[in-house]
Design a protein around this motif. Structure first.
Motif, PDB file in Angstrom:
ATOM      1  N   VAL A  32       2.747  15.443  16.111  1.00 18.85           N
ATOM      2  CA  VAL A  32       1.628  15.264  15.187  1.00 18.85           C
ATOM      3  C   VAL A  32       2.175  14.948  13.801  1.00 18.85           C
ATOM      4  O   VAL A  32       3.065  15.638  13.305  1.00 18.85           O
ATOM      5  N   ASN A  33       1.620  13.895  13.202  1.00 17.76           N
ATOM      6  CA  ASN A  33       2.002  13.507  11.853  1.00 17.76           C
ATOM      7  C   ASN A  33       0.744  13.174  11.060  1.00 17.76           C
ATOM      8  O   ASN A  33      -0.315  12.949  11.645  1.00 17.76           O
ATOM      9  N   ASP A  34       0.854  13.162   9.752  1.00 11.41           N
ATOM     10  CA  ASP A  34      -0.305  12.916   8.903  1.00 11.41           C
ATOM     11  C   ASP A  34      -0.792  11.476   9.010  1.00 11.41           C
ATOM     12  O   ASP A  34      -1.881  11.206   9.477  1.00 11.41           O
ATOM     13  N   VAL A  35       0.012  10.536   8.543  1.00 11.96           N
ATOM     14  CA  VAL A  35      -0.289   9.108   8.593  1.00 11.96           C
ATOM     15  C   VAL A  35       0.958   8.409   9.108  1.00 11.96           C
ATOM     16  O   VAL A  35       2.073   8.750   8.717  1.00 11.96           O
ATOM     17  N   ILE A  36       0.766   7.425   9.983  1.00 13.25           N
ATOM     18  CA  ILE A  36       1.911   6.707  10.549  1.00 13.25           C
ATOM     19  C   ILE A  36       1.768   5.230  10.218  1.00 13.25           C
ATOM     20  O   ILE A  36       0.737   4.626  10.495  1.00 13.25           O
ATOM     21  N   SER A  37       2.822   4.671   9.621  1.00 17.99           N
ATOM     22  CA  SER A  37       2.847   3.228   9.368  1.00 17.99           C
ATOM     23  C   SER A  37       4.057   2.639  10.086  1.00 17.99           C
ATOM     24  O   SER A  37       3.935   2.217  11.230  1.00 17.99           O
ATOM     25  N   ALA A  38       5.225   2.653   9.464  1.00 17.19           N
ATOM     26  CA  ALA A  38       6.425   2.122  10.116  1.00 17.19           C
ATOM     27  C   ALA A  38       7.062   3.136  11.059  1.00 17.19           C
ATOM     28  O   ALA A  38       8.004   2.806  11.780  1.00 17.19           O
ATOM     29  N   GLY A  39       6.583   4.369  11.047  1.00 18.62           N
ATOM     30  CA  GLY A  39       6.967   5.339  12.056  1.00 18.62           C
ATOM     31  C   GLY A  39       8.280   6.059  11.879  1.00 18.62           C
ATOM     32  O   GLY A  39       8.801   6.639  12.832  1.00 18.62           O
ATOM     33  N   SER A  40       8.831   6.075  10.696  1.00 18.03           N
ATOM     34  CA  SER A  40      10.132   6.698  10.479  1.00 18.03           C
ATOM     35  C   SER A  40      10.169   8.157  10.937  1.00 18.03           C
ATOM     36  O   SER A  40      11.066   8.572  11.675  1.00 18.03           O
ATOM     37  N   ALA A  41       9.189   8.950  10.520  1.00 14.30           N
ATOM     38  CA  ALA A  41       9.186  10.383  10.840  1.00 14.30           C
ATOM     39  C   ALA A  41       8.926  10.628  12.329  1.00 14.30           C
ATOM     40  O   ALA A  41       9.607  11.444  12.963  1.00 14.30           O
ATOM     41  N   VAL A  42       7.963   9.921  12.892  1.00 15.25           N
ATOM     42  CA  VAL A  42       7.653  10.094  14.321  1.00 15.25           C
ATOM     43  C   VAL A  42       8.820   9.628  15.177  1.00 15.25           C
ATOM     44  O   VAL A  42       9.229  10.301  16.117  1.00 15.25           O
ATOM     45  N   ARG A  43       9.366   8.490  14.836  1.00 15.13           N
ATOM     46  CA  ARG A  43      10.510   7.942  15.572  1.00 15.13           C
ATOM     47  C   ARG A  43      11.669   8.944  15.578  1.00 15.13           C
ATOM     48  O   ARG A  43      12.272   9.212  16.614  1.00 15.13           O
ATOM     49  N   GLY A  44      11.962   9.514  14.411  1.00 12.58           N
ATOM     50  CA  GLY A  44      13.053  10.473  14.301  1.00 12.58           C
ATOM     51  C   GLY A  44      12.779  11.761  15.051  1.00 12.58           C
ATOM     52  O   GLY A  44      13.661  12.296  15.729  1.00 12.58           O
ATOM     53  N   ALA A  45      11.554  12.285  14.943  1.00 13.56           N
ATOM     54  CA  ALA A  45      11.209  13.524  15.646  1.00 13.56           C
ATOM     55  C   ALA A  45      11.267  13.327  17.153  1.00 13.56           C
ATOM     56  O   ALA A  45      11.807  14.170  17.880  1.00 13.56           O
ATOM     57  N   VAL A  46      10.733  12.227  17.648  1.00 17.31           N
ATOM     58  CA  VAL A  46      10.756  11.950  19.090  1.00 17.31           C
ATOM     59  C   VAL A  46      12.186  11.843  19.591  1.00 17.31           C
ATOM     60  O   VAL A  46      12.542  12.409  20.630  1.00 17.31           O
ATOM     61  N   ALA A  47      13.034  11.140  18.851  1.00 15.95           N
ATOM     62  CA  ALA A  47      14.432  10.991  19.269  1.00 15.95           C
ATOM     63  C   ALA A  47      15.116  12.346  19.390  1.00 15.95           C
ATOM     64  O   ALA A  47      15.829  12.610  20.366  1.00 15.95           O
ATOM     65  N   ASP A  48      14.901  13.226  18.416  1.00 14.33           N
ATOM     66  CA  ASP A  48      15.565  14.526  18.485  1.00 14.33           C
ATOM     67  C   ASP A  48      14.954  15.426  19.551  1.00 14.33           C
ATOM     68  O   ASP A  48      15.669  16.178  20.210  1.00 14.33           O
ATOM     69  N   ARG A  83       0.843  -1.200   0.000  1.00 16.39           N
ATOM     70  CA  ARG A  83       0.000   0.000   0.000  1.00 16.39           C
ATOM     71  C   ARG A  83       0.875   1.247   0.000  1.00 16.39           C
ATOM     72  O   ARG A  83       1.855   1.340   0.722  1.00 16.39           O
ATOM     73  N   TRP A  84       0.479   2.212  -0.810  1.00 15.84           N
ATOM     74  CA  TRP A  84       1.181   3.495  -0.883  1.00 15.84           C
ATOM     75  C   TRP A  84       0.149   4.610  -0.896  1.00 15.84           C
ATOM     76  O   TRP A  84      -0.846   4.530  -1.606  1.00 15.84           O
ATOM     77  N   LEU A  85       0.379   5.644  -0.128  1.00 15.29           N
ATOM     78  CA  LEU A  85      -0.511   6.805  -0.107  1.00 15.29           C
ATOM     79  C   LEU A  85       0.239   8.016  -0.629  1.00 15.29           C
ATOM     80  O   LEU A  85       1.368   8.272  -0.206  1.00 15.29           O
ATOM     81  N   ASP A  86      -0.373   8.781  -1.517  1.00  9.11           N
ATOM     82  CA  ASP A  86       0.229  10.014  -2.024  1.00  9.11           C
ATOM     83  C   ASP A  86      -0.106  11.148  -1.058  1.00  9.11           C
ATOM     84  O   ASP A  86      -1.017  11.937  -1.280  1.00  9.11           O
ATOM     85  N   LEU A  87       0.650  11.229   0.012  1.00 12.34           N
ATOM     86  CA  LEU A  87       0.354  12.200   1.067  1.00 12.34           C
ATOM     87  C   LEU A  87       0.698  13.632   0.671  1.00 12.34           C
ATOM     88  O   LEU A  87       0.258  14.573   1.331  1.00 12.34           O
ATOM     89  N   ILE A 147       1.143  11.295  20.743  1.00 13.02           N
ATOM     90  CA  ILE A 147       1.255  11.261  19.288  1.00 13.02           C
ATOM     91  C   ILE A 147      -0.145  11.457  18.730  1.00 13.02           C
ATOM     92  O   ILE A 147      -1.080  10.758  19.134  1.00 13.02           O
ATOM     93  N   GLY A 148      -0.292  12.397  17.806  1.00 10.78           N
ATOM     94  CA  GLY A 148      -1.566  12.630  17.143  1.00 10.78           C
ATOM     95  C   GLY A 148      -1.428  12.433  15.654  1.00 10.78           C
ATOM     96  O   GLY A 148      -0.423  12.839  15.066  1.00 10.78           O
ATOM     97  N   THR A 149      -2.429  11.808  15.037  1.00 10.89           N
ATOM     98  CA  THR A 149      -2.372  11.539  13.610  1.00 10.89           C
ATOM     99  C   THR A 149      -3.768  11.343  13.039  1.00 10.89           C
ATOM    100  O   THR A 149      -4.711  11.063  13.783  1.00 10.89           O
ATOM    101  N   LEU A 150      -3.881  11.484  11.751  1.00 13.84           N
ATOM    102  CA  LEU A 150      -5.152  11.218  11.087  1.00 13.84           C
ATOM    103  C   LEU A 150      -5.401   9.724  10.952  1.00 13.84           C
ATOM    104  O   LEU A 150      -6.528   9.259  11.079  1.00 13.84           O
ATOM    105  N   LEU A 151      -4.328   8.965  10.692  1.00  7.73           N
ATOM    106  CA  LEU A 151      -4.470   7.539  10.422  1.00  7.73           C
ATOM    107  C   LEU A 151      -3.252   6.783  10.902  1.00  7.73           C
ATOM    108  O   LEU A 151      -2.119   7.178  10.612  1.00  7.73           O
ATOM    109  N   VAL A 152      -3.483   5.707  11.638  1.00  4.66           N
ATOM    110  CA  VAL A 152      -2.432   4.767  12.028  1.00  4.66           C
ATOM    111  C   VAL A 152      -2.625   3.507  11.201  1.00  4.66           C
ATOM    112  O   VAL A 152      -3.708   2.917  11.197  1.00  4.66           O
ATOM    113  N   LEU A 153      -1.580   3.108  10.512  1.00  4.59           N
ATOM    114  CA  LEU A 153      -1.573   1.866   9.742  1.00  4.59           C
ATOM    115  C   LEU A 153      -0.690   0.857  10.476  1.00  4.59           C
ATOM    116  O   LEU A 153       0.464   1.153  10.779  1.00  4.59           O
TER     117      LEU A 153
END
Length: 176
Positions: A101-117, A9-13, A128-134
């Protein structure tokens, strides 16, 4: 995907914020849900996550910050991308409780990186807030970090390491 995982699955975010007014009802609901948690500011990973985070911060009248994306040289590993807050914003988050807050979270790359920093900068990510968790990565990560998860929707999601990808094994072409 950015994480290095493969999926069916791929979403054009990139299209998510094309008409921002269409997001208003979802932003209102996400902001309402997040307001139950005590935090000082909202942080979103660039690009679309930061746009959504800015809209949520505006609704809640709290400060906003963002994390920029930086690619590391990939050697086949997963999560080859880092996220960092820029210069002056690093000091602003020190000692603050943060909603990520992120748009859609699947494997969490962006959230994981933001939280770490954010943690590196002395902040405490609390929700964590998001529109959709996959999939289940977000729930596991939230539990591990003691962060509440607020999502407007949850859906199943299958992903694989490149070596285990059944689509690659069958020679399936990437399609849109």
């Amino acid at each position: 995907m950015e994480s290095g995982y493969h999926s069916e699955r791929w979403l054009d975010l990139e299209l998510l914020c094309l008409r921002p007014e269409r997001l208003d009802p979802m932003v209102d609901e996400l902001a309402r849900r997040l307001s139950a948690h005590r935090f000082d500011l909202v942080c979103g990973p660039l690009v679309e996550g930061a746009f959504l985070a800015l809209m949520v911060a505006h609704r809640l009248s709290v400060p906003f910050t963002y994390a920029e994306r930086f690619e590391r040289p990939a050697h086949g590993e997963l999560y080859p991308v880092d996220y960092r807050l820029p210069g002056a914003l690093r000091r602003v988050v020190n000692g603050k409780r943060v909603a990520v807050v992120n748009d859609v979270i699947s494997a969490g790359s962006a959230v994981r990186g933001a939280v770490a920093d954010l943690e590196t900068c002395g902040a405490t990510p609390v929700t964590i807030g998001t529109l959709l968790v996959l999939g289940d990565w977000t729930r596991r990560f939230g539990a591990e970090k003691g962060m509440a998860i607020e999502s407007l929707a949850f859906d199943s999601f299958r992903s694989w390491t490149p070596a285990d990808c059944p689509l690659c094994a069958r020679g399936m072409p990437l399609t849109t």
